[in-house]
Design a protein around this motif. Structure first.
Motif, PDB file in Angstrom:
ATOM      1  N   ASN A   1     -59.000  26.473 -69.086  1.00 35.69           N
ATOM      2  CA  ASN A   1     -57.800  26.653 -69.911  1.00 35.69           C
ATOM      3  C   ASN A   1     -57.765  27.962 -70.669  1.00 35.69           C
ATOM      4  O   ASN A   1     -56.738  28.348 -71.217  1.00 35.69           O
ATOM      5  N   TYR A   2     -58.917  28.613 -70.730  1.00 34.78           N
ATOM      6  CA  TYR A   2     -59.087  29.774 -71.605  1.00 34.78           C
ATOM      7  C   TYR A   2     -57.989  30.808 -71.402  1.00 34.78           C
ATOM      8  O   TYR A   2     -57.375  31.285 -72.352  1.00 34.78           O
ATOM      9  N   GLU A   3     -57.731  31.148 -70.146  1.00 26.92           N
ATOM     10  CA  GLU A   3     -56.736  32.188 -69.879  1.00 26.92           C
ATOM     11  C   GLU A   3     -55.323  31.738 -70.250  1.00 26.92           C
ATOM     12  O   GLU A   3     -54.532  32.505 -70.778  1.00 26.92           O
TER      13      GLU A   3
ATOM     14  N   ALA B   1     -52.542  33.520 -76.086  1.00 28.58           N
ATOM     15  CA  ALA B   1     -52.235  33.539 -77.520  1.00 28.58           C
ATOM     16  C   ALA B   1     -52.678  34.855 -78.147  1.00 28.58           C
ATOM     17  O   ALA B   1     -51.990  35.420 -79.003  1.00 28.58           O
ATOM     18  N   GLN B   2     -53.818  35.356 -77.695  1.00 33.16           N
ATOM     19  CA  GLN B   2     -54.291  36.645 -78.221  1.00 33.16           C
ATOM     20  C   GLN B   2     -53.335  37.769 -77.849  1.00 33.16           C
ATOM     21  O   GLN B   2     -53.100  38.683 -78.637  1.00 33.16           O
ATOM     22  N   GLN B   3     -52.808  37.686 -76.635  1.00 35.03           N
ATOM     23  CA  GLN B   3     -51.851  38.715 -76.196  1.00 35.03           C
ATOM     24  C   GLN B   3     -50.570  38.650 -77.030  1.00 35.03           C
ATOM     25  O   GLN B   3     -50.044  39.671 -77.465  1.00 35.03           O
TER      26      GLN B   3
ATOM     27  N   HIS C   1     -42.553  33.208 -81.490  1.00 39.33           N
ATOM     28  CA  HIS C   1     -43.707  32.622 -80.798  1.00 39.33           C
ATOM     29  C   HIS C   1     -44.912  32.460 -81.712  1.00 39.33           C
ATOM     30  O   HIS C   1     -45.959  31.976 -81.273  1.00 39.33           O
ATOM     31  N   SER C   2     -44.774  32.912 -82.948  1.00 38.64           N
ATOM     32  CA  SER C   2     -45.983  33.001 -83.762  1.00 38.64           C
ATOM     33  C   SER C   2     -46.572  31.629 -84.086  1.00 38.64           C
ATOM     34  O   SER C   2     -47.785  31.487 -84.148  1.00 38.64           O
ATOM     35  N   ILE C   3     -45.729  30.626 -84.264  1.00 35.02           N
ATOM     36  CA  ILE C   3     -46.272  29.324 -84.630  1.00 35.02           C
ATOM     37  C   ILE C   3     -47.153  28.745 -83.530  1.00 35.02           C
ATOM     38  O   ILE C   3     -48.277  28.302 -83.779  1.00 35.02           O
ATOM     39  N   VAL C   4     -46.689  28.826 -82.294  1.00 41.89           N
ATOM     40  CA  VAL C   4     -47.471  28.242 -81.210  1.00 41.89           C
ATOM     41  C   VAL C   4     -48.725  29.074 -80.945  1.00 41.89           C
ATOM     42  O   VAL C   4     -49.809  28.547 -80.681  1.00 41.89           O
ATOM     43  N   CYS C   5     -48.565  30.386 -81.096  1.00 48.23           N
ATOM     44  CA  CYS C   5     -49.706  31.288 -80.935  1.00 48.23           C
ATOM     45  C   CYS C   5     -50.754  30.987 -82.004  1.00 48.23           C
ATOM     46  O   CYS C   5     -51.947  30.861 -81.728  1.00 48.23           O
TER      47      CYS C   5
ATOM     48  N   PHE D   1     -58.504  24.047 -75.566  1.00 48.23           N
ATOM     49  CA  PHE D   1     -58.019  25.405 -75.289  1.00 48.23           C
ATOM     50  C   PHE D   1     -59.145  26.324 -74.803  1.00 48.23           C
ATOM     51  O   PHE D   1     -58.900  27.270 -74.075  1.00 48.23           O
ATOM     52  N   LEU D   2     -60.358  26.047 -75.266  1.00 45.66           N
ATOM     53  CA  LEU D   2     -61.469  26.941 -74.931  1.00 45.66           C
ATOM     54  C   LEU D   2     -62.170  26.568 -73.628  1.00 45.66           C
ATOM     55  O   LEU D   2     -63.039  27.314 -73.169  1.00 45.66           O
TER      56      LEU D   2
END
Lengths: 554, 519
Positions: free
Chosen positions: B396-398, B404-406, B330-334, B391-392
């Motif tokens: 959409n933030y959540e 992505a942070q999770q 998942h790292s690329i999309v994150c 994204f921000l």
């Protein structure tokens, strides 16, 4: 312009008599515009005065405040550049303040400590860990395109501010109220834009950009302009006592936006408007009362109150919708990645080894003990130690430096503080207001006033003469009271043969008064005494005059 | 033609020495700093077609070299790097030297200050020869998307590749350096500077390091100051170090690391961890092979190198075992979400007011902003700003940023689990394959390429871990293949020690060993 001046002058004139400037102003303002906002007035005073009950179906105002207080600090919140109010444009700008790429924020410990001290003074809960966030919007005086603020978790929450206002018919009843403080957050100030419409240019001054601000959010616990102004005034005093903000509204050190709505008690809150651009407590009070009334009238006409930002026009006394740039702004909040969480430690023992004394480490212990005497404590002490009336304590504390002045006078004279207070809060303050001076600029020193009052206390001069001498000392700073009394021969006349003659002359020329007195109208005696004092230019010993007059008319 | 333009010949000892060697030679008076500097400048001119440099600071370099020379003559050494030429990626601020980020936006930007890492090198007496080329604002993995044009891989012109690609007459099949620090990779391998600073956000230093055959270190996040590094993603950016040997990387790391009061995210390097050692014993080492790194698109040759190295380590007594990093997929999309969000934020300052490109559009402030930004940024930057702002958005933030942070935390935890289970270091490929030819590379867009190229490198950025790419062999096409080592936070020294052990055994050739054929 002339009409405007005429309108404003009487307000100021009356105000000068009292240091309870804002409360009085509030009061007078009501009288001036009573016709326009009568409902607002009655509602407000009914709320302020617990004895009257407002009718439940009547619309009342609900007021919350957002206050930006510039932190008193040598340097900015995240950079080392100096903070100054009137420096040449763009002379106090670091690379970071100008948002040069590659620069990073470095938190100024002093600013955090100021916010923590303020939070402690306002009984807030200090968050042991808080965060910084970026709030994005494009504006010319926001060079980075975002403001660093605290959106997710502020440094302090859940506090309260106790404030009082004077109510009752004579405005001498102290009404104590409390407003809840939702939170205190740290954030950056923006720069300033100057629009030159003629050349269609905008000039930017970044001196203010990045200065530390405390944003204090006051819950909607107030119901009128007077209360809001009183709460802000109390906050000002607290901040000044702490030294965390200079609190000058006209210089923008304290900026207040009001959230105003109306509703019927017990019902849900109405749609609120935000009123901005208020640069004095007096205007704050007026703007809020105008806005409450405007909303009540709009609803009365069947119109809706819009959720909008309005600006206060001090010339007309009206609030006007601000041109909304692009509707609802989405600030696209994001955690500030360049700053670690802000950690406040309880005591030095809880600071991890190696961090003690490091930059950015803030410890509660020490800050708590270092808190100065707050205004409410000062007032209580004044009432307790000197036997003053509460309203006097307000005057002394609310006027910058007046309490210190008063206490200095008390030290140097045998006169009782209770008898002395009028000289400070009426005579001296009257002179100061009349000349628009602050206490620190007072030409009569506390010791000079004490010396004058000693003369009166010892019976060398009458109180009328004392006032006259104070006027002389005001006009000619540096002259001492005994000197003035001697030169102008103002000492009490105690020689009974001289006074005998004056009394006889007064009685002879007013046979009607003598008759009235003899018929039992005792008040006439004061009248006669006044006439004797007039003859002697206030120098006659009043006790002697009274006995002579009584003797001669009996 | 290119054969005539740049004959890659063995050019004497001087320029192909390591930092350690040249430093000693300088001190012993065997080499003059001025002479060394002139040679580098001359070689930069000779290799101009590589397009490795955006700005060559010839005048300043000569002045600095002169100063170094007079110091050395008096026997006063400012530091181990005194008199040694270095290059800096053009996204590090250099005082009064233009710093462009390979963007029209900053084409004429003269920073008034030096980045901390640049200043530290200058304080050592190192000689700055120039600013290196890159992808615009470091957004790319090919060094093909900068306003000054693509960077060419020096190995394109060396014998092993030219012999394979069918003759010297055809210049069209040159290969890319990788990116975004391709200029730094090319500068170090083409022997125009002894070390170069890159920046590494998702692999931007290690990727060109691997494709150019250089040692490329991405230090632990917080070990090196970012002050003066024009950010891509603040929470992942680190200054990277490109050198020709692991010992050199260790020397430079030692100089650059440490807490900087101007960067609140830096820390003092923990003294408890072992430093770099040239006599590292791999017998007690536990090497993890993450099974998820057997990614689609991994070339047979790279896979073979990976296996060879694992065997080599095992043969020397190290324990080699498979580990799982389940969230790596998942790292690329994150990374994409977090990167775009921070890009949108970081790029907001480029409005043409205080510095940078300002459009002539003046109908309103907003129109001026829009025009300046449109003209100043390329399509890649604009695209990332657009998606980042998306994204921000509050709505959409959540769904994006928070999620992505999770995921980022999960990825970091994967590494923690592996290391706490006894693994000392992870061995992985750095890139899927050796360098692609430019003509092939540009057939896909920047986003597709970044997604492909960063797959092995950016988990380390998400987790803030140190990682180093070491060249291991030339491929059948005659191009370098690199492998990557990833270690626990602040174990940069140990990581370089293992890399050194590998380096000593693989015998990767210097480009200076090859003469261009047909010359």
């Amino acid at each position: 312009m002339a009409a405007c001046t005429v309108l404003v002058t009487p307000l100021l004139y009356v105000n000068k008599q009292s240091s309870l400037f804002y409360y009085k102003a509030c009061n007078i303002h009501r009288q001036c515009v009573t016709k326009k906002i009568s409902t607002s007035v009655s509602r407000c005073s009914s709320q302020a005065d617990p004895q009257k009950k407002s009718r439940p179906h009547e619309l009342v105002g609900v007021v919350g405040l957002e206050i930006h207080a510039q932190i008193q600090s040598n340097t900015k919140l995240f950079s080392g550049s100096k903070v100054g109010f009137s420096a040449p444009p763009n002379s106090l700008v670091s690379f970071f303040d100008a948002s040069l790429p590659g620069t990073l924020p470095v938190l100024n410990r002093r600013c955090v400590e100021a916010a923590v001290m303020t939070a402690l003074a306002l009984n807030c809960t200090i968050n042991k860990k808080s965060f910084f966030d970026r709030k994005h919007y494009f504006y010319a005086d926001l060079p980075a395109g975002y403001q660093i603020t605290q959106q997710r978790r502020a440094v302090a929450v859940d506090g309260q501010l106790a404030y009082s206002l004077l109510g009752g018919r004579k405005r001498n009843q102290i009404q104590s109220r409390t407003v809840r403080i939702k939170q205190i957050q740290l954030e950056q100030d923006s720069g300033k834009s100057l629009h030159d419409d003629q050349r269609s240019q905008t000039l930017i001054d970044l001196n203010r950009a990045g200065v530390g601000l405390m944003e204090l959010v006051m819950e909607p616990d107030m119901s009128c302009g007077e209360q809001a102004a009183a709460a802000v005034r109390e906050l000002q005093l607290v901040l000044q006592a702490l030294g965390t903000c200079q609190g000058n509204m006209s210089e923008g050190q304290l900026r207040v936006d009001a959230n105003v709505s109306v509703h019927r008690p017990g019902e849900e809150l109405g749609v609120r408007t935000e009123v901005k651009n208020i640069n004095s407590a007096r205007f704050l009070s007026r703007a809020i009362d105008y806005e409450i009334q405007r909303q009540i009238e709009a609803l009365g006409r069947g119109e809706a109150v819009l959720n909008e930002t309005r600006t206060y026009d001090s010339k007309s006394g009206h609030t006007i919708p601000m041109r909304d740039k692009e509707g609802l702004q989405d600030y696209r909040f994001m955690p500030e990645p360049n700053l670690p969480p802000l950690v406040v430690y309880e005591d030095r023992g809880s600071v991890p080894a190696g961090l003690l004394g490091a930059e950015g480490v803030v410890v509660l212990e020490g800050l708590r003990e270092g808190l100065p005497e707050l205004p409410s404590v000062k007032r209580a002490r004044l009432v307790r130690s000197y036997g003053l009336l509460p309203e006097h304590s307000f005057t002394l504390v609310n006027e910058d430096g007046l309490m210190e002045y008063f206490e200095a006078v008390v030290k140097e004279t045998r006169k009782e503080p209770r008898k002395l207070i009028g000289w400070v809060t009426n005579e001296l303050l009257g002179h100061l207001k009349h000349h628009n001076l602050s206490v620190s600029k007072c030409p009569v020193s506390p010791s000079a006033l004490a010396e004058l009052l000693e003369l009166q206390e010892a019976g060398h001069i009458s109180s009328t003469v004392a006032k006259q001498v104070l006027g002389e000392m005001w006009r000619d700073p540096g002259r001492r009271a005994p000197e003035v009394v001697r030169e102008q021969d103002l000492g009490l006349v105690c020689d009974s043969s001289d006074l005998q003659r004056v009394c006889q002359r007064v009685l002879d020329s007013h046979p009607d008064l003598v008759r009235a007195l003899q018929e039992g109208n005792k008040k006439v005696l004061n009248r006669l005494m006044g006439l004797v004092q007039k003859e002697t230019k206030g120098r006659a010993d009043p006790v002697l005059v009274r006995s002579l007059l009584e003797e001669k008319t009996s | 033609m290119p054969g005539n333009r740049w004959a890659l010949r063995y050019c004497g000892n001087m320029l192909s020495l390591t930092i350690k060697e040249v430093s000693l030679a300088l001190r012993e008076g065997k080499i003059s700093p001025l002479e060394l500097c002139r040679k580098c400048l001359k070689r930069i001119k000779k290799t101009q077609h590589l397009n490795a440099y955006i700005t060559v600071t010839e005048e300043l370099a000569l002045k600095q070299a002169e100063e170094a020379e007079s110091r050395l003559l008096q026997g006063v050494y400012q530091g181990i790097l005194d008199g040694i030429p270095f290059a800096v990626k053009d996204n590090f601020c250099t005082e009064n030297i233009r710093t462009t980020c390979a963007s029209r936006m900053l084409k004429d930007f003269l920073p008034p200050y030096n980045a901390t890492v640049v200043q530290k090198l200058l304080d050592q007496g190192a000689v700055l020869v120039g600013k290196t080329n890159m992808d615009e604002f470091a957004m790319g993995s090919g060094s093909t998307d900068g306003v000054f044009g693509p960077v060419r891989n020096p190995w394109s012109y060396a014998a092993p590749y030219r012999e394979q690609s069918g003759g010297a007459e055809d210049d069209s099949e040159w290969v890319i350096t990788g990116g975004s620090s391709g200029g730094s990779g090319a500068a170090v391998t083409s022997l125009t500077s002894f070390l170069a600073l890159g920046s590494d956000t998702g692999g931007s230093t290690r990727n060109p390091g691997a494709l150019c055959g250089a040692v490329a270190l991405k230090p632990t996040y917080g070990l090196l100051s970012r002050h003066g590094l024009i950010p891509l993603v603040n929470s992942m950016d680190v200054p990277g170090i490109v050198t020709r040997s692991t010992s050199d990387a260790a020397i430079v790391l030692e100089v650059l690391q440490g807490r900087d009061l101007k960067d609140s995210t830096t820390v003092q390097s923990p003294t408890s961890h072992a430093g770099f050692s040239e006599d590292f014993d791999v017998r007690n080492l536990c090497v993890g092979i993450p099974k998820e790194y057997h990614a689609p698109g991994l070339s047979q040759e790279t896979l073979a190198q990976w296996s060879r190295l694992a065997d080599l380590l095992e043969g020397a007594g190290a324990r080699v075992r498979e580990v799982s990093l389940p969230h790596t997929q998942h790292s690329i999309v994150c990374y994409h979400v977090l990167c775009c969000a921070e890009v949108a934020s970081n790029m907001a300052r480029f409005d043409g007011l205080e510095y940078g490109h300002r459009s002539t559009e003046d109908s309103s402030t907003d129109a001026m902003y829009a025009a300046s930004r449109h003209e100043g940024f390329n399509a890649v930057v604009r695209g990332r700003i657009l998606s980042g702002n998306f994204f921000l958005l509050q709505q959409n933030y959540e769904r994006y940023f928070l999620k992505a942070q999770q995921v980022r935390r999960l990825i970091a935890e994967d590494f923690e689990h592996a290391f706490s289970a006894g693994v000392d270091v992870l061995l992985t490929p750095t890139t899927l394959s050796d360098a692609a030819s430019y003509s092939h590379f540009i057939q896909a867009d920047n986003r597709t390429r970044s997604t492909q190229e960063d797959v092995f490198t950016q988990p380390a950025n998400l987790a803030g871990l140190p990682a180093v790419s070491v060249p291991t062999a030339l491929s059948s096409r005659g191009l370098p293949i690199g492998l990557q080592l990833i270690g626990p936070a602040f174990q940069d020294g140990m990581l370089l020690s293992v890399a050194h052990w590998i380096e000593q055994r693989v015998g990767f050739p210097s480009i200076s060993n090859y003469e261009v054929p047909n010359k």
